[in-house]
Design a protein around this motif. Structure first.
Motif, PDB file in Angstrom:
ATOM      1  N   GLU A  75       1.013  -1.046   0.064  1.00  0.00           N
ATOM      2  CA  GLU A  75      -0.023   0.003  -0.011  1.00  0.00           C
ATOM      3  C   GLU A  75       0.577   1.184  -0.177  1.00  0.00           C
ATOM      4  O   GLU A  75       0.211   2.229  -0.366  1.00  0.00           O
ATOM      5  CB  GLU A  75      -1.083   0.449   1.204  1.00  0.00           C
ATOM      6  N   SER A  76       2.618   0.785   0.517  1.00  0.00           N
ATOM      7  CA  SER A  76       2.697   2.406   0.457  1.00  0.00           C
ATOM      8  C   SER A  76       3.914   2.529  -0.333  1.00  0.00           C
ATOM      9  O   SER A  76       4.053   3.594  -0.913  1.00  0.00           O
ATOM     10  CB  SER A  76       4.049   2.270   1.856  1.00  0.00           C
ATOM     11  N   MET A  77       3.998   1.567  -1.578  1.00  0.00           N
ATOM     12  CA  MET A  77       4.715   1.701  -2.776  1.00  0.00           C
ATOM     13  C   MET A  77       3.727   0.600  -3.381  1.00  0.00           C
ATOM     14  O   MET A  77       3.995  -0.772  -3.864  1.00  0.00           O
ATOM     15  CB  MET A  77       6.112   1.148  -2.338  1.00  0.00           C
ATOM     16  N   PRO A  78       3.077   1.281  -4.345  1.00  0.00           N
ATOM     17  CA  PRO A  78       1.788   0.197  -5.015  1.00  0.00           C
ATOM     18  C   PRO A  78       3.404  -0.306  -6.318  1.00  0.00           C
ATOM     19  O   PRO A  78       3.572   0.770  -6.823  1.00  0.00           O
ATOM     20  CB  PRO A  78       0.834   0.474  -5.545  1.00  0.00           C
ATOM     21  N   GLY A  79       2.835  -1.430  -7.173  1.00  0.00           N
ATOM     22  CA  GLY A  79       2.965  -1.551  -8.035  1.00  0.00           C
ATOM     23  C   GLY A  79       2.309  -0.886  -9.363  1.00  0.00           C
ATOM     24  O   GLY A  79       1.028  -1.163  -9.050  1.00  0.00           O
ATOM     25  N   PHE A  80       2.842  -0.898 -10.708  1.00  0.00           N
ATOM     26  CA  PHE A  80       1.765  -0.896 -11.881  1.00  0.00           C
ATOM     27  C   PHE A  80       1.854  -1.900 -12.822  1.00  0.00           C
ATOM     28  O   PHE A  80       2.892  -2.010 -13.594  1.00  0.00           O
ATOM     29  CB  PHE A  80       2.469   0.874 -12.060  1.00  0.00           C
ATOM     30  N   LEU A  81       0.293  -1.736 -13.194  1.00  0.00           N
ATOM     31  CA  LEU A  81       0.598  -2.593 -15.068  1.00  0.00           C
ATOM     32  C   LEU A  81      -0.542  -2.492 -15.447  1.00  0.00           C
ATOM     33  O   LEU A  81      -1.800  -1.853 -15.175  1.00  0.00           O
ATOM     34  CB  LEU A  81       0.049  -4.430 -13.375  1.00  0.00           C
ATOM     35  N   THR A  82      -0.489  -2.818 -17.195  1.00  0.00           N
ATOM     36  CA  THR A  82      -0.862  -2.293 -17.737  1.00  0.00           C
ATOM     37  C   THR A  82      -2.564  -3.288 -18.287  1.00  0.00           C
ATOM     38  O   THR A  82      -1.860  -4.263 -18.139  1.00  0.00           O
ATOM     39  CB  THR A  82      -0.440  -1.726 -19.432  1.00  0.00           C
ATOM     40  N   VAL A  83      -3.693  -2.276 -17.704  1.00  0.00           N
ATOM     41  CA  VAL A  83      -4.780  -3.386 -17.985  1.00  0.00           C
ATOM     42  C   VAL A  83      -5.137  -3.239 -19.647  1.00  0.00           C
ATOM     43  O   VAL A  83      -5.355  -2.300 -20.150  1.00  0.00           O
ATOM     44  CB  VAL A  83      -5.893  -2.887 -17.639  1.00  0.00           C
ATOM     45  N   THR A  84      -5.332  -4.924 -20.027  1.00  0.00           N
ATOM     46  CA  THR A  84      -4.493  -4.616 -21.872  1.00  0.00           C
ATOM     47  C   THR A  84      -6.360  -5.428 -22.407  1.00  0.00           C
ATOM     48  O   THR A  84      -6.983  -5.293 -23.471  1.00  0.00           O
ATOM     49  CB  THR A  84      -3.495  -5.310 -22.201  1.00  0.00           C
ATOM     50  N   GLY A 125       3.945  -7.687 -17.216  1.00  0.00           N
ATOM     51  CA  GLY A 125       3.564  -5.912 -16.881  1.00  0.00           C
ATOM     52  C   GLY A 125       2.167  -5.838 -16.969  1.00  0.00           C
ATOM     53  O   GLY A 125       1.789  -4.738 -17.472  1.00  0.00           O
ATOM     54  N   GLU A 126       1.366  -6.771 -17.612  1.00  0.00           N
ATOM     55  CA  GLU A 126       0.179  -6.829 -17.593  1.00  0.00           C
ATOM     56  C   GLU A 126      -0.995  -7.293 -16.822  1.00  0.00           C
ATOM     57  O   GLU A 126      -0.685  -8.216 -16.303  1.00  0.00           O
ATOM     58  CB  GLU A 126      -0.012  -7.504 -19.294  1.00  0.00           C
ATOM     59  N   ALA A 127      -2.215  -6.714 -17.087  1.00  0.00           N
ATOM     60  CA  ALA A 127      -3.265  -7.573 -16.453  1.00  0.00           C
ATOM     61  C   ALA A 127      -4.522  -7.308 -17.197  1.00  0.00           C
ATOM     62  O   ALA A 127      -5.046  -6.689 -18.125  1.00  0.00           O
ATOM     63  CB  ALA A 127      -2.927  -6.835 -15.008  1.00  0.00           C
ATOM     64  N   VAL A 128      -5.800  -8.685 -17.018  1.00  0.00           N
ATOM     65  CA  VAL A 128      -6.797  -8.958 -17.362  1.00  0.00           C
ATOM     66  C   VAL A 128      -7.528  -8.990 -16.549  1.00  0.00           C
ATOM     67  O   VAL A 128      -7.332 -10.252 -15.913  1.00  0.00           O
ATOM     68  CB  VAL A 128      -6.435 -10.207 -18.884  1.00  0.00           C
ATOM     69  N   GLY A 150      -6.510   2.678 -16.926  1.00  0.00           N
ATOM     70  CA  GLY A 150      -6.080   1.407 -17.581  1.00  0.00           C
ATOM     71  C   GLY A 150      -4.606   1.425 -16.972  1.00  0.00           C
ATOM     72  O   GLY A 150      -4.041   0.322 -17.639  1.00  0.00           O
ATOM     73  N   LEU A 151      -4.897   1.521 -16.083  1.00  0.00           N
ATOM     74  CA  LEU A 151      -3.027   1.168 -14.914  1.00  0.00           C
ATOM     75  C   LEU A 151      -3.778   1.058 -13.524  1.00  0.00           C
ATOM     76  O   LEU A 151      -4.883   1.479 -12.982  1.00  0.00           O
ATOM     77  CB  LEU A 151      -2.214   2.587 -15.326  1.00  0.00           C
ATOM     78  N   LEU A 152      -3.710  -0.297 -13.689  1.00  0.00           N
ATOM     79  CA  LEU A 152      -3.498  -1.307 -12.441  1.00  0.00           C
ATOM     80  C   LEU A 152      -2.619  -0.933 -11.406  1.00  0.00           C
ATOM     81  O   LEU A 152      -0.942  -0.903 -11.584  1.00  0.00           O
ATOM     82  CB  LEU A 152      -3.424  -2.276 -12.633  1.00  0.00           C
TER      83      LEU A 152
END
Length: 410
Positions: free
Chosen positions: A72-81, A97-100, A126-128
């Protein structure tokens, strides 16, 4: 009397298992009409269940390694495709680096190995944003993880409960072979017994209530019961009525006349029905010592004591085993027992199994059993009881506070 050679409870169970064979008659039933029936064949899986990798939650299909270190203090980022729709194949693979998005029960996309719950992430334009990490396989059921093709799902002898029928439905099985439903006959005997609806009892008369308790138990076990009525203490009449009922049913149950009195014709009547005849006459139990078990021309015959409490307890202990063996049902030893602490000391004679009616109550997170003391002819002891405490023949009683097995009767 040459009979009345008392058997222990263990010997009686062993003789029932040895003598009683399951019926041969099998029928094919639709699974929606097979509830409560006994499987007459093994059922093996013809396909995997589930048939594809699927999500167990609403969330995003990801590669687990892409979420490592997220918090929660340092989230990651994935691209929703994209997203997976229910009832459709997943057409968009998950790359680095992607998520569905995938709903509960939805198909897992290729390339992903886990699902992050929507509670642990947030999609923004579009960014998770991922607020925790997931492990490989988390929130995922793999193809065949529940049932694998060729696996034994249900064995012959299984009673079909809702969950077993559900398992059959999950495999697309619409019909199964089951043993047909049993039909038992019940006949009361005794000059003192009168129909239950009799309003004005003469001195010495007793209403026939055993039919309702015994038939009620049999119905609970999936057995239909034919009421043969009441027969007086006359051998010729008793034998005729018993034979007529015996020929109509799969198992004959007789109530009364199982002791050693001069007018107790039950043993002779049972012997007249066919061989090999009586194999138990007398069990080292209290209540219910004068109990008769027999086989006549391939059909079991049960002679119960006349006292209501004795009859019901004996039928619950031994009649159920007889009928389950006859039905073809696999026996689950002592599956109906719970453990409770007894509220008082109860003495017992060594070498005899005692069965004490009890009421159950909960106290400080534990079940306690309160003995209901009363003679075997008292009906109210049955009404008040929730179960039966078993004191095995090796014990000389039980002490207050001791944990005891209770056979549930409610």
């Amino acid at each position: 009397m040459q009979f009345f050679k008392v058997k222990t409870v263990e010997e009686t169970f062993a003789l029932i298992d040895e003598k009683i064979e399951k019926i041969k008659s099998v029928e094919n039933r639709a699974i929606e009409d097979a509830m409560g029936y006994i499987l007459a064949e093994d059922v093996t899986a013809r396909e995997n269940v589930p048939g594809f990798d699927r999500s167990t939650v609403d969330g995003y299909a990801v590669r687990a390694e892409d979420t490592y270190g997220s918090s929660e203090s340092m989230p990651g980022f994935l691209t929703v495709t994209g997203e997976v729709r229910m009832g459709e194949a997943a057409s968009i693979p998950v790359g680095f680096g992607e998520a569905v998005y995938v709903p509960t029960g939805g198909m897992l996309p290729a390339g992903s190995d886990s699902v992050m719950m929507i509670e642990h992430c947030e999609e923004i334009a579009g960014l998770l944003n991922t607020y925790r990490q997931v492990a490989p396989g988390e929130n995922v059921i793999r193809e065949g993880e529940d049932i694998r093709i060729g696996e034994l799902v249900l064995a012959e002898g299984t009673r079909l409960r809702p969950q077993e029928v559900g398992a059959l439905a999950s495999l697309g099985i619409t019909h199964v072979n089951v043993y047909r439903k049993l039909k038992a006959g019940y006949l009361s005997s005794g000059d003192e017994i009168v129909p239950f609806e009799t309003q004005d009892l003469a001195i010495g008369q007793i209403r026939d209530i055993n039919y309702f308790t015994i038939a009620g138990l049999a119905n609970d076990w999936g057995v239909d019961v034919v009421y043969g009525g009441i027969v007086p203490d006359d051998y010729e009449e008793f034998q005729r009525r018993a034979k007529e009922l015996f020929d109509e049913v799969d198992c004959l149950i007789l109530s009364g006349g199982s002791s050693v009195g001069a007018k107790d014709y039950t043993t002779d009547v049972i012997q007249s029905l066919g061989g090999p005849g009586v194999f138990v006459h007398g069990i080292s139990v209290k209540p219910g010592k004068p109990t008769i078990l027999a086989m006549a021309d391939g059909k079991p015959v049960i002679g119960l004591p006349g006292h209501p409490a004795s009859a019901m307890i004996i039928f619950r202990l031994f009649g159920e085993r007889v009928l389950k063996r006859l039905k073809g049902e696999t026996l689950r030893p002592k599956a109906d027992r719970i453990f409770a602490r007894i509220t008082k000391n109860i003495p017992s004679a060594p070498g005899r199994s005692d069965y004490i009616r009890v009421s159950l109550f909960e106290k400080e997170g534990e079940w306690w059993a309160e003995p209901i003391i009363g003679k075997s002819g008292l009906i109210t002891t049955l009404v008040k009881s929730d179960g039966i405490v078993e004191i095995v023949s090796e014990k000389e009683g039980i002490a207050q506070g001791e944990y005891v097995p209770v056979i549930a009767t409610r």
